[in-house]
Design a protein around this motif. Structure first.
Motif, PDB file in Angstrom:
ATOM      1  N   LEU A 257       0.843  -1.193   0.000  1.00 45.62           N
ATOM      2  CA  LEU A 257       0.000   0.000   0.000  1.00 45.62           C
ATOM      3  C   LEU A 257       0.879   1.242   0.000  1.00 45.62           C
ATOM      4  O   LEU A 257       0.700   2.163  -0.801  1.00 45.62           O
ATOM      5  N   ALA A 258       1.864   1.233   0.887  1.00 51.81           N
ATOM      6  CA  ALA A 258       2.740   2.393   0.991  1.00 51.81           C
ATOM      7  C   ALA A 258       3.530   2.580  -0.299  1.00 51.81           C
ATOM      8  O   ALA A 258       3.581   3.683  -0.855  1.00 51.81           O
ATOM      9  N   ASN A 259       4.124   1.490  -0.801  1.00 49.48           N
ATOM     10  CA  ASN A 259       4.979   1.620  -1.978  1.00 49.48           C
ATOM     11  C   ASN A 259       4.205   2.017  -3.223  1.00 49.48           C
ATOM     12  O   ASN A 259       4.678   2.799  -4.045  1.00 49.48           O
ATOM     13  N   ALA A 260       2.989   1.468  -3.348  1.00 49.20           N
ATOM     14  CA  ALA A 260       2.228   1.722  -4.570  1.00 49.20           C
ATOM     15  C   ALA A 260       1.771   3.172  -4.633  1.00 49.20           C
ATOM     16  O   ALA A 260       1.875   3.831  -5.665  1.00 49.20           O
ATOM     17  N   ALA A 261       1.274   3.693  -3.539  1.00 52.15           N
ATOM     18  CA  ALA A 261       0.642   4.998  -3.628  1.00 52.15           C
ATOM     19  C   ALA A 261       1.411   6.104  -2.918  1.00 52.15           C
ATOM     20  O   ALA A 261       1.285   7.268  -3.269  1.00 52.15           O
ATOM     21  N   TYR A 262       2.189   5.747  -1.938  1.00 52.29           N
ATOM     22  CA  TYR A 262       2.805   6.789  -1.095  1.00 52.29           C
ATOM     23  C   TYR A 262       4.272   6.472  -0.853  1.00 52.29           C
ATOM     24  O   TYR A 262       4.713   6.318   0.274  1.00 52.29           O
ATOM     25  N   SER A 263       5.044   6.361  -1.924  1.00 43.51           N
ATOM     26  CA  SER A 263       6.409   5.861  -1.797  1.00 43.51           C
ATOM     27  C   SER A 263       7.317   6.804  -1.014  1.00 43.51           C
ATOM     28  O   SER A 263       8.430   6.448  -0.669  1.00 43.51           O
ATOM     29  N   ASP A 264       6.838   8.034  -0.751  1.00 42.50           N
ATOM     30  CA  ASP A 264       7.717   8.969  -0.042  1.00 42.50           C
ATOM     31  C   ASP A 264       7.316   9.158   1.424  1.00 42.50           C
ATOM     32  O   ASP A 264       7.586  10.190   2.016  1.00 42.50           O
ATOM     33  N   LEU A 265       6.662   8.144   1.995  1.00 43.44           N
ATOM     34  CA  LEU A 265       6.284   8.257   3.406  1.00 43.44           C
ATOM     35  C   LEU A 265       7.517   8.444   4.297  1.00 43.44           C
ATOM     36  O   LEU A 265       8.521   7.760   4.098  1.00 43.44           O
ATOM     37  N   ALA A 266       7.421   9.336   5.238  1.00 43.65           N
ATOM     38  CA  ALA A 266       8.512   9.515   6.195  1.00 43.65           C
ATOM     39  C   ALA A 266       8.626   8.256   7.045  1.00 43.65           C
ATOM     40  O   ALA A 266       7.606   7.606   7.313  1.00 43.65           O
ATOM     41  N   PRO A 267       9.845   7.898   7.464  1.00 41.29           N
ATOM     42  CA  PRO A 267      10.021   6.659   8.243  1.00 41.29           C
ATOM     43  C   PRO A 267       9.086   6.556   9.448  1.00 41.29           C
ATOM     44  O   PRO A 267       8.569   5.482   9.743  1.00 41.29           O
TER      45      PRO A 267
END
Ligand code: ADP
Ligand code: MG
Length: 409
Positions: free
Chosen positions: A58-68
């Motif tokens: 989910l994170a990689n597909a849509a929000y690859s720049d999430l802060a750690p």
């Protein structure tokens, strides 16, 4: 209080049926006079709605720049969901269960998001609840920093949670429930006649875990050893004593015949998804910066072989392209071989015993497996092979060292 920690892995809590079996294990512990503390992983594996891999996708597909820190907040949800569901299942059986996040359970970590280290576990809040008769269901794989930020503990983190709680609560034993009968002489998915080890030492199992046996995480074994708490790996789905991990067979009361039947090798392990990088004509100033540049990019390397004739090492296939870019950036001309896997024989019994390497080479060549590279320590010998040869290699090594069912009969 006789405290027991019972950790249930992803496949054990994925379905209502699996959770029912887990509930029965907890209930039995209570009947046996234990005070249980339950640790749960996220429900299921890749593709299941609340599994960790699904959240990563989910994170990689849509929000690859999430802060750690937000990535950890997201990833921790899988275990939190699982703890609430499991606590509800336990209450339905009449147990007074309470779900806790890692932070609520007193697990204090540093702030290395994604791979946080446990600094301390404060047992006081848990002990207070346990004295009141509550069954605690702690979300595995997570903790909190001093300032209350949610962190995750890296892969295999729920095993680590279980071992750390076991140490802090001075548990009698930490049980790791999974979908196989215990630690086996090889991964039974690839080696059908793999056998369950009845008893083994922390050292040996930590070594197997480091070289790929993912049934229990190495860090959990190391924490259990430091805290001197025994670990038992066993199946949620079938009865059986599983594998007891302690300071050695003697400590577990194994008999002399069980000890001497141990050959040089305890188990065969593997790591898949590797790419071999070969470098020629490396100038000294390039050699000096090469490893630092890879490390700075967070790329781990393995099976390192450096000599004036040529240099090679392995990286995870997923990082191969970044590694190539870095190496080209320092003027090197790397050659890459993708689709590799590392097969290892592991055993403290091979220390100083001649002929182990000879058996490895004979077994692999007899099975038509080409050895691309080798590495060894005093308790392991590892061979890099093509992934397409991996299963054949494992079966050949397993049989050459007499580890199969028939050998033990
Ligand atoms: P869990 O979700 O319970 O944590 P894991 O998938 O992490 O389960 O670990 C269990 C799996 O480990 C087994 O299904 C098995 O395929 C694999 N495995 C790899 N090596 C071994 C080994 N030496 N003994 C037992 N299982 C192994
Ligand atoms: Mg696991």
């Amino acid at each position: 209080m006789r405290i027991i920690v019972q950790k249930f892995g992803g496949t054990s809590v994925a379905t209502a049926e699996g959770r029912q079996r887990a509930v029965r294990r907890v209930d039995q512990a209570v009947r046996d006079g234990y005070t249980p503390v339950v640790v749960v992983s996220a429900m299921g594996r890749e593709g299941d709605p609340y599994a960790t891999d699904t959240l990563i996708q989910l994170a990689n597909a849509a929000y690859s720049d999430l802060a750690p820190r937000e990535m950890d907040l997201l990833l921790s949800c899988g275990e939190t969901i699982s703890s609430v569901v499991m606590a509800a299942d336990l209450r339905a059986e009449g147990l007074e269960a309470v779900a806790l996040t890692g932070g609520q359970a007193g697990i204090l970590t540093d702030d290395r998001f994604g791979n946080a280290q446990i600094l301390e576990v404060n047992p006081a809040p848990m002990l207070e609840r346990l004295r009141q008769g509550q069954v605690l269901v702690v979300a595995g794989f997570q903790g909190a920093t001093e300032s209350g930020e949610v962190t995750t503990l890296g892969r295999g983190g729920s095993d680590t949670t279980a071992a750390a709680l076991g140490g802090a609560l001075r548990a009698e034993v930490v049980e790791i429930y999974t979908d196989v009968d215990g630690v086996m002489t090889a991964d039974p998915r690839l080696v059908p006649d793999a056998r369950t080890l009845r008893v083994s030492s922390y050292d040996e199992i930590a070594q197997m875990a480091h070289s790929g046996a993912k049934v229990v995480h190495a860090r959990a074994v190391e924490i259990a050893m430091q805290q001197r708490v025994p670990l038992r790996i066993r199946s949620t789905f079938s009865d059986g004593p599983g594998t007891l991990i302690t300071f050695g067979p003697q400590a577990a009361g194994a008999t002399w015949s069980e000890l001497i039947s141990n050959g040089p090798v305890t188990g065969i392990t593997y790591v898949g998804g590797l790419a071999q990088v070969t470098l020629r004509n490396v100038r000294e100033e390039q050699a000096r910066v090469l490893f630092r540049s890879l490390a700075d990019a967070g790329i781990s390397i393995d099976l390192i072989n450096f000599s004036p004739e040529g240099n090679s090492f392995c990286v995870a296939e997923g990082r191969a392209d970044s590694a190539l870019a870095i190496l080209r950036g320092i003027g090197l001309d790397p050659v890459i071989r993708r689709g590799c896997a590392k097969a290892s024989v592991v055993g403290s019994g091979m220390r100083g015993r001649p002929g182990v390497m000879a058996t490895v080479v004979e077994a692999l060549s007899g099975a038509g497996v080409t050895i691309l590279q080798t590495a060894d320590s005093h308790v392991t010998i590892s061979c890099l092979v093509e992934s397409t040869h991996l299963q054949r290699a494992l079966i050949a090594l397993h049989s050459a060292f007499g580890l199969g069912q028939l050998a033990s009969a």
